[in-house]
Design a protein around this motif. Sequence first.
Motif, PDB file in Angstrom:
ATOM      1  N   LEU A 189      60.809  -4.751  36.974  1.00 51.42           N
ATOM      2  CA  LEU A 189      61.559  -3.503  36.789  1.00 51.42           C
ATOM      3  C   LEU A 189      62.038  -2.958  38.134  1.00 51.42           C
ATOM      4  N   TYR A 190      62.399  -3.876  39.057  1.00 47.27           N
ATOM      5  CA  TYR A 190      62.925  -3.532  40.377  1.00 47.27           C
ATOM      6  C   TYR A 190      61.909  -2.781  41.238  1.00 47.27           C
ATOM      7  N   GLY A 191      60.645  -2.917  40.916  1.00 46.60           N
ATOM      8  CA  GLY A 191      59.580  -2.294  41.688  1.00 46.60           C
ATOM      9  C   GLY A 191      58.319  -3.141  41.598  1.00 46.60           C
ATOM     10  N   THR A 192      57.175  -2.503  41.739  1.00 46.75           N
ATOM     11  CA  THR A 192      55.884  -3.179  41.688  1.00 46.75           C
ATOM     12  C   THR A 192      54.989  -2.479  40.676  1.00 46.75           C
ATOM     13  N   ILE A 193      54.312  -3.272  39.844  1.00 46.82           N
ATOM     14  CA  ILE A 193      53.373  -2.743  38.848  1.00 46.82           C
ATOM     15  C   ILE A 193      51.990  -3.292  39.154  1.00 46.82           C
ATOM     16  N   LYS A 194      51.014  -2.394  39.256  1.00 43.87           N
ATOM     17  CA  LYS A 194      49.618  -2.784  39.408  1.00 43.87           C
ATOM     18  C   LYS A 194      48.827  -2.209  38.239  1.00 43.87           C
ATOM     19  N   ALA A 195      47.964  -3.032  37.646  1.00 44.69           N
ATOM     20  CA  ALA A 195      47.195  -2.593  36.477  1.00 44.69           C
ATOM     21  C   ALA A 195      45.788  -3.154  36.548  1.00 44.69           C
ATOM     22  N   HIS A 196      44.831  -2.388  36.028  1.00 41.63           N
ATOM     23  CA  HIS A 196      43.439  -2.812  35.896  1.00 41.63           C
ATOM     24  C   HIS A 196      43.021  -2.631  34.449  1.00 41.63           C
ATOM     25  N   ILE A 197      42.464  -3.682  33.859  1.00 40.01           N
ATOM     26  CA  ILE A 197      42.010  -3.641  32.461  1.00 40.01           C
ATOM     27  C   ILE A 197      40.563  -4.104  32.439  1.00 40.01           C
ATOM     28  N   GLY A 198      39.684  -3.245  31.950  1.00 39.29           N
ATOM     29  CA  GLY A 198      38.274  -3.562  31.824  1.00 39.29           C
ATOM     30  C   GLY A 198      37.660  -2.657  30.779  1.00 39.29           C
ATOM     31  N   ASN A 199      36.440  -2.092  31.090  1.00 39.77           N
ATOM     32  CA  ASN A 199      35.887  -1.087  30.193  1.00 39.77           C
ATOM     33  C   ASN A 199      36.829   0.110  30.096  1.00 39.77           C
ATOM     34  N   ARG A 200      37.520   0.395  31.202  1.00 34.24           N
ATOM     35  CA  ARG A 200      38.594   1.380  31.213  1.00 34.24           C
ATOM     36  C   ARG A 200      39.832   0.723  31.802  1.00 34.24           C
ATOM     37  N   TYR A 201      40.950   1.381  31.656  1.00 34.59           N
ATOM     38  CA  TYR A 201      42.175   0.785  32.172  1.00 34.59           C
ATOM     39  C   TYR A 201      42.939   1.833  32.973  1.00 34.59           C
ATOM     40  N   SER A 202      43.782   1.323  33.890  1.00 33.74           N
ATOM     41  CA  SER A 202      44.675   2.177  34.671  1.00 33.74           C
ATOM     42  C   SER A 202      45.887   1.333  35.059  1.00 33.74           C
ATOM     43  N   TRP A 203      46.989   2.013  35.340  1.00 30.14           N
ATOM     44  CA  TRP A 203      48.186   1.303  35.774  1.00 30.14           C
ATOM     45  C   TRP A 203      49.032   2.227  36.645  1.00 30.14           C
ATOM     46  N   LYS A 204      49.899   1.603  37.454  1.00 26.25           N
ATOM     47  CA  LYS A 204      50.784   2.377  38.308  1.00 26.25           C
ATOM     48  C   LYS A 204      52.040   1.565  38.594  1.00 26.25           C
ATOM     49  N   TYR A 205      53.174   2.227  38.430  1.00 27.08           N
ATOM     50  CA  TYR A 205      54.468   1.630  38.773  1.00 27.08           C
ATOM     51  C   TYR A 205      54.988   2.310  40.037  1.00 27.08           C
ATOM     52  N   ILE A 212      40.461  -7.544  34.343  1.00 30.51           N
ATOM     53  CA  ILE A 212      41.696  -8.173  34.807  1.00 30.51           C
ATOM     54  C   ILE A 212      42.372  -7.239  35.809  1.00 30.51           C
ATOM     55  N   GLU A 213      42.785  -7.779  36.968  1.00 29.74           N
ATOM     56  CA  GLU A 213      43.601  -7.072  37.944  1.00 29.74           C
ATOM     57  C   GLU A 213      44.958  -7.773  37.999  1.00 29.74           C
ATOM     58  N   MET A 214      46.030  -7.015  37.775  1.00 31.81           N
ATOM     59  CA  MET A 214      47.347  -7.624  37.679  1.00 31.81           C
ATOM     60  C   MET A 214      48.312  -6.919  38.624  1.00 31.81           C
ATOM     61  N   THR A 215      49.074  -7.717  39.376  1.00 34.40           N
ATOM     62  CA  THR A 215      50.138  -7.203  40.227  1.00 34.40           C
ATOM     63  C   THR A 215      51.396  -8.004  39.938  1.00 34.40           C
ATOM     64  N   THR A 216      52.481  -7.313  39.667  1.00 32.07           N
ATOM     65  CA  THR A 216      53.716  -8.007  39.318  1.00 32.07           C
ATOM     66  C   THR A 216      54.911  -7.309  39.947  1.00 32.07           C
TER      67      THR A 216
END
Length: 738
Positions: A169-185, A162-166
């Motif tokens: 929180l008054y900013g932008t959140i990008k996240a990747h969920i798979g065998n491993r995960y990562s996120w950034k605000y 899953i690739e998610m962009t939202t």
Amino acid sequence: MIAVFLYVPVASTQVLMEVPLLLELPRKQYLINAWYDGETFFIDGKGLFERLNFKVETHESTLKALDIHRQYGFNCVGSLNTPTCQIPLNDVLEQLGDALHFDETRLHLTASSAASTFKIQSTHVKHWAQGPHLFPQTRQLWGGLMMGWQLRHDEFGVRPSIEMTTSALYGTIKAHIGNRYSWKYTYDWPHQKWLTQVGVGTFTDGMPHISVTNRPLIQPHLQHVKVIRGQSTPHALIQAIIGGEIVDQIQADASGKYNLHTPIWYGSTKMQIRSQPLGGSDATSEYSYLLTPASLLPAKKMFYHMAVSPSSHTLELQYGIHQRLTLETSLELNQHHRQASIGATVSPARNMALNTIAFFPEHSWEANLQLWRARMQVTASFSTQNNELWNASLTGSVSRGAVTMFMRAHHFRFRDDHQHVSVNPEIFVHHSSGLLFQTSYEISHTQSTSIENAVDLNWYTGTGWSVARTQILAFADHRRSRKIYGLKGTLLLRHQSVGFSIGWDANHQAMSGGLSIQASSAFGSLFAQSRAEGNVISHAQYLQGSLHLGSGVSLSPSANQASAAELRIFEDLNGNSIQDLTEPVLSHIEAQLYEGSWVRLRTGSLYVAHLEPYKNYQVRLLEASIQDPFLYPATGLEFSFTADPGQRKIIRVPMQRLTTVTGQVTGLDRAPLRLIARLNGHGNTEVYRDGGFSVQLRPGTYTVSIIDVLTEKVLAEKRMEVDHLPLKLSIDLNRDAR
């Protein structure tokens, strides 16, 4: 054209000849009342300044002409019985300076700087975009979500991601969920100079990190604004056109000089400089091709990016020395090794860019070269490491009419033990509604100390037809391990598309094929594909799609997939360049798209998908398909457009009917068959036995010359203004004699 008659006022002994002056402005011509007493010209001041878009105030024997910048005052002279305010033309020319030019012999009054003085130029609002934005630049606790997902099944099992962009929180959140995960605000300040973004998150290895940078959240699309200086005919209207859009226009001065302010985009830009002389002469165009790689920065602009985590520290710097030169360097420190790099991007010519970078202490380097011209692109890349590894590739494409050719070459060498060279030419032939034929060959040579030298020849050929929303091709695919013969095709529905491929694998005596389905809506998209090879060793099925929540969110996780264009060619019955409800699409007119293929929709429009965002695409209307010879496209037979990211671009081409002009030559003193009518110095039409002639013209201003073909002498000239209504013209060889 020039009617002169005698006018004798009652209360004055002054004899005035009334003469109509032709006032010429960009794309406009007016007749202004004027008078001549043998020495001085007098002009109708109210009529003149109203045509120049001034506010006119008259009081007894004075006249004031006002706009927001200046005010002119004049004393009315002439006969008291004349209801107009007569002003000596010399007084007008003296106060306006070089803004107006008066040709006494032709009785022409021409605006020499109308763009700045009289505000009658069609001003263009410079809405040059700085780049695409996924979400509106508003601060919200919750502003929208776009989630792209994929579920893949192959010989390695089932793998979801899953690739998610939202906007949250008054900013932008990008996240990747798979065998491993990562996120950034990320929180950004778009208009700040030294700190535009602050980000916190985790890498795929689970390590937290924090980063700061002054790069924009979205890389700017505009690199700089360039001033183009040129020379044209005096007072001509000059336009700069990029992607079919007029980005700037100005009127040349009395000597024909002009300065255009045009944007230079990142990427490749084709610019058309169009010159339209006053008086109805044909426009001329020059083309300029520019290449601005994304690694170039505006002059005196510096970008930095710093990231810190428990395991590594990185610093990246870029500085624009000049609009054509950018330097870059980076430093990375982690637990295992240290690495530094230094490089540069240079554009020595407007259609060439070179990027090179060296790494230490690995003693490796890489370089990329780009060349771009009309319908031709070349890209070359080189890399080497410790004199052991060498990798080079060359890619080029050229288009000519309906044929497009690609050439790819690759050379890989590891020490003296292994070497691989391959050449891969491809040829595509497009019909006006889609792909007609394609063929490709790949010749490779492998040389190694551990295996026997091998030369392989692989080829692929397909031919078929594209009609309406359907494209079907028969193909043959020959490789060392397989030989497949079959059919493939695509069916476009309103919001869905279905693609299929079915063939027979002669090597394994088995069926081979695939099926793909794509559907989209305002709330998301779905793409499903299943593929099976004849040897049953390789198979894959996967589903992918997107989910959209909130307003202002892009309609696709992949801008390339959703970028499309629809070409609507219609007959402009009322000549307003707008497609009204009573003006249907002309489905019989064909068009050719370079680097792409159209499909015909049920509505009669031409449609193409999977375009590259921000890329210019050239379109040529096929003149042979325009069945009515009195119809002509307002855009011309060739134009270009720029693909929008994640959107379907609607392009409307008005087909405007040529106006029929019928003329009659009178005052004949020679046989009519000796005469021809010439328009604007070229383009002859026959004069019939009764002295009549007929011609079809686009709206504009024309000069009609009657010429004796035996003596090549111009007998008479007359100017005419052609609009969308039929026009009758009378030329008297005595009255209108040159």
